[in-house]
Design an enzyme around this catalytic site. Sequence first.
Site, PDB file in Angstrom:
ATOM      1  N   THR A  37      -1.259  23.873  24.378  1.00 62.17           N
ATOM      2  CA  THR A  37      -0.612  24.073  25.671  1.00 62.17           C
ATOM      3  C   THR A  37      -0.615  22.787  26.487  1.00 62.17           C
ATOM      4  O   THR A  37       0.205  22.630  27.383  1.00 62.17           O
ATOM      5  CB  THR A  37      -1.340  25.156  26.489  1.00 62.17           C
ATOM      6  N   ASP A  38      -1.526  21.870  26.173  1.00 59.64           N
ATOM      7  CA  ASP A  38      -1.701  20.695  27.059  1.00 59.64           C
ATOM      8  C   ASP A  38      -0.429  19.851  27.148  1.00 59.64           C
ATOM      9  O   ASP A  38       0.021  19.514  28.226  1.00 59.64           O
ATOM     10  CB  ASP A  38      -2.933  19.860  26.677  1.00 59.64           C
ATOM     11  N   SER A  69     -20.523   0.299  14.910  1.00 58.81           N
ATOM     12  CA  SER A  69     -20.849   1.717  15.023  1.00 58.81           C
ATOM     13  C   SER A  69     -21.767   2.117  13.887  1.00 58.81           C
ATOM     14  O   SER A  69     -21.658   1.593  12.773  1.00 58.81           O
ATOM     15  CB  SER A  69     -19.567   2.551  14.957  1.00 58.81           C
ATOM     16  N   ALA A 132     -13.880  16.871  13.312  1.00 57.48           N
ATOM     17  CA  ALA A 132     -14.103  18.316  13.210  1.00 57.48           C
ATOM     18  C   ALA A 132     -13.342  19.086  14.277  1.00 57.48           C
ATOM     19  O   ALA A 132     -13.514  20.295  14.407  1.00 57.48           O
ATOM     20  CB  ALA A 132     -15.595  18.621  13.321  1.00 57.48           C
ATOM     21  N   LEU A 134     -13.785  18.473  17.425  1.00 58.54           N
ATOM     22  CA  LEU A 134     -14.637  18.494  18.613  1.00 58.54           C
ATOM     23  C   LEU A 134     -14.439  17.238  19.453  1.00 58.54           C
ATOM     24  O   LEU A 134     -15.202  16.950  20.355  1.00 58.54           O
ATOM     25  CB  LEU A 134     -16.102  18.647  18.215  1.00 58.54           C
ATOM     26  N   SER A 135     -13.398  16.520  19.107  1.00 53.44           N
ATOM     27  CA  SER A 135     -12.990  15.326  19.848  1.00 53.44           C
ATOM     28  C   SER A 135     -14.060  14.245  19.931  1.00 53.44           C
ATOM     29  O   SER A 135     -14.429  13.774  21.001  1.00 53.44           O
ATOM     30  CB  SER A 135     -12.481  15.677  21.248  1.00 53.44           C
ATOM     31  N   GLU A 169      -5.458   6.095  22.823  1.00 55.75           N
ATOM     32  CA  GLU A 169      -5.192   6.941  21.660  1.00 55.75           C
ATOM     33  C   GLU A 169      -3.688   6.947  21.330  1.00 55.75           C
ATOM     34  O   GLU A 169      -3.307   6.917  20.163  1.00 55.75           O
ATOM     35  CB  GLU A 169      -5.714   8.363  21.915  1.00 55.75           C
ATOM     36  N   ASP A 181      -8.787  16.313  26.215  1.00 51.19           N
ATOM     37  CA  ASP A 181     -10.081  15.929  25.656  1.00 51.19           C
ATOM     38  C   ASP A 181     -10.822  14.949  26.559  1.00 51.19           C
ATOM     39  O   ASP A 181     -12.023  15.092  26.804  1.00 51.19           O
ATOM     40  CB  ASP A 181      -9.893  15.291  24.274  1.00 51.19           C
TER      41      ASP A 181
HETATM   42  P1  ADP Z   1     -11.846  14.300  16.326  1.00 51.37           P
HETATM   43  O1  ADP Z   1     -11.495  13.717  17.641  1.00 51.37           O
HETATM   44  O2  ADP Z   1     -11.430  15.720  16.188  1.00 51.37           O
HETATM   45  O3  ADP Z   1     -13.277  14.117  15.951  1.00 51.37           O
HETATM   46  P2  ADP Z   1      -9.999  12.301  15.451  1.00 51.37           P
HETATM   47  O4  ADP Z   1      -9.296  12.070  14.179  1.00 51.37           O
HETATM   48  O5  ADP Z   1      -9.178  12.471  16.679  1.00 51.37           O
HETATM   49  O6  ADP Z   1     -10.984  13.531  15.236  1.00 51.37           O
HETATM   50  O7  ADP Z   1     -10.976  11.092  15.744  1.00 51.37           O
HETATM   51  C1  ADP Z   1     -11.885  10.673  14.746  1.00 51.37           C
HETATM   52  C2  ADP Z   1     -11.830   9.172  14.605  1.00 51.37           C
HETATM   53  O8  ADP Z   1     -12.373   8.562  15.789  1.00 51.37           O
HETATM   54  C3  ADP Z   1     -12.670   8.650  13.469  1.00 51.37           C
HETATM   55  O9  ADP Z   1     -11.955   8.647  12.261  1.00 51.37           O
HETATM   56  C4  ADP Z   1     -13.006   7.247  13.937  1.00 51.37           C
HETATM   57  O10 ADP Z   1     -11.933   6.366  13.681  1.00 51.37           O
HETATM   58  C5  ADP Z   1     -13.118   7.412  15.447  1.00 51.37           C
HETATM   59  N1  ADP Z   1     -14.510   7.669  15.841  1.00 51.37           N
HETATM   60  C6  ADP Z   1     -14.974   8.771  16.464  1.00 51.37           C
HETATM   61  N2  ADP Z   1     -16.303   8.679  16.702  1.00 51.37           N
HETATM   62  C7  ADP Z   1     -16.692   7.494  16.192  1.00 51.37           C
HETATM   63  C8  ADP Z   1     -17.948   6.802  16.104  1.00 51.37           C
HETATM   64  N3  ADP Z   1     -19.078   7.327  16.606  1.00 51.37           N
HETATM   65  N4  ADP Z   1     -17.958   5.595  15.504  1.00 51.37           N
HETATM   66  C9  ADP Z   1     -16.834   5.056  15.020  1.00 51.37           C
HETATM   67  N5  ADP Z   1     -15.625   5.636  15.080  1.00 51.37           N
HETATM   68  C10 ADP Z   1     -15.536   6.849  15.648  1.00 51.37           C
HETATM   69 MG    MG Z   2      -9.526  13.509  18.409  1.00 52.60          MG
END
Ligand code: ADP
Ligand code: MG
Length: 391
Positions: A37-38, A69, A132, A134-135, A169, A181
Amino acid sequence: MTDIRDDAFAAFRELFGHEPDGLWSAPGRVNLIGEHTDYNGGFVLPFAIDRRTVAAVAVRDDRMLRVASAFADELVELDLAALSPGALRGWSAYPMGVAWALGATELGELRADLGAVPGVDIFIDSDVPVGAGLSSSAAIECAVALALNDIWRIGLDRAALARAGQLAEHTAVGAPTGIMDQTTSLFGEDGAAVFLDCRSMESHPVRLGFAEAELSLVVIDTATAHDLADGGYRERRASCELAAETLGIASLRDLDADGLPRAREVLDEVTFRRARHVVTENQRVLDTVRLLTEDGPGGIGELLTASHRSLRDDFEVSTPELDLAVETALNLGALGARMTGGGFGGAAIALIPETEESLLRVAIDGAFAEHGYSQPDIFRVNASVGARRDM
Ligand code: ADP
Ligand code: MG
């Protein structure tokens, strides 16, 4: 107690050879209801969860931007002078994209002067499951945005930081996601969801009352891949845009249940079902807020489950794993259950009596094994505070 803040602090010192100037963290989120919806200018009701991404950050005396990271083997570095969305790749596009976005004209007058700010070292750690639904993406964006806003003394408010995360993003990562998010990650509160009107951008907290009602909100992460930068998400957005354009309205926010019969006449069958999901989902969000406010969480289960059916049948973004998680939870006496997040994999949520938590675990594990699906990760989440400076 060691937690990811200690880990991030230690790993930063180990890698960069000096201590960070500070630690900033931002939570992942679960969307309780209001899916897809967003970007239609509609309503969402997510909450920030008690899983966070931490950014340990120190200012440098040159103009290098260095990011590392716990989730990546590489240290990525870039001269701030060379910072542009096109130069960014892989996971580092999230933190570096945010650095770029904080200086973008889209943010208005109060933005970073990227020609003048000092370089920084950033180390990221997290206990938000990645990919997952969960953003984890918003968590990393918002932790870095808040950190750089402080370190670079930009003075942006939280709404602007949310826009910077979204801009990163969109532009650096290439995922055309909504603002939900980042808003949740920045505006979350203990024990409350964030009701967000994605048209006016007005938001306010809504008490969840799960603990008082002895209910658990459980996440069932199916550990199946989803990639929102990918085709399915774009296609759904395009369908919604087509529906609005054909109906002569600015967005599907402007369609309500009374308008559905006419929509059925002018839209093709698939586009109509996409639109119907958005219309009914917006109403479910409003109904959920009303129930939570007036009666507490006991009555919202059916709305959650109706949301799942609509996402499965009308919007067609569920998967067999998500459907199995939802049906298993419902059979076990969950008040309601639904897939959460964009779909095509990811996680489901179930609202269950606290006492049923371990039974649910066993039932889900069994059902997934029986279907030959890999074991999902099952954990309770609590509504938690938004992005903040931790040290
Ligand atoms: P979600 O937001 O549902 O978890 P996304 O595909 O939108 O999935 O975002 C996941 C991506 O964000 C990862 O593949 C990575 O590129 C980046 N990301 C998220 N958290 C981390 C982290 N702690 N360290 C490095 N990259 C991260
Ligand atoms: Mg995401």
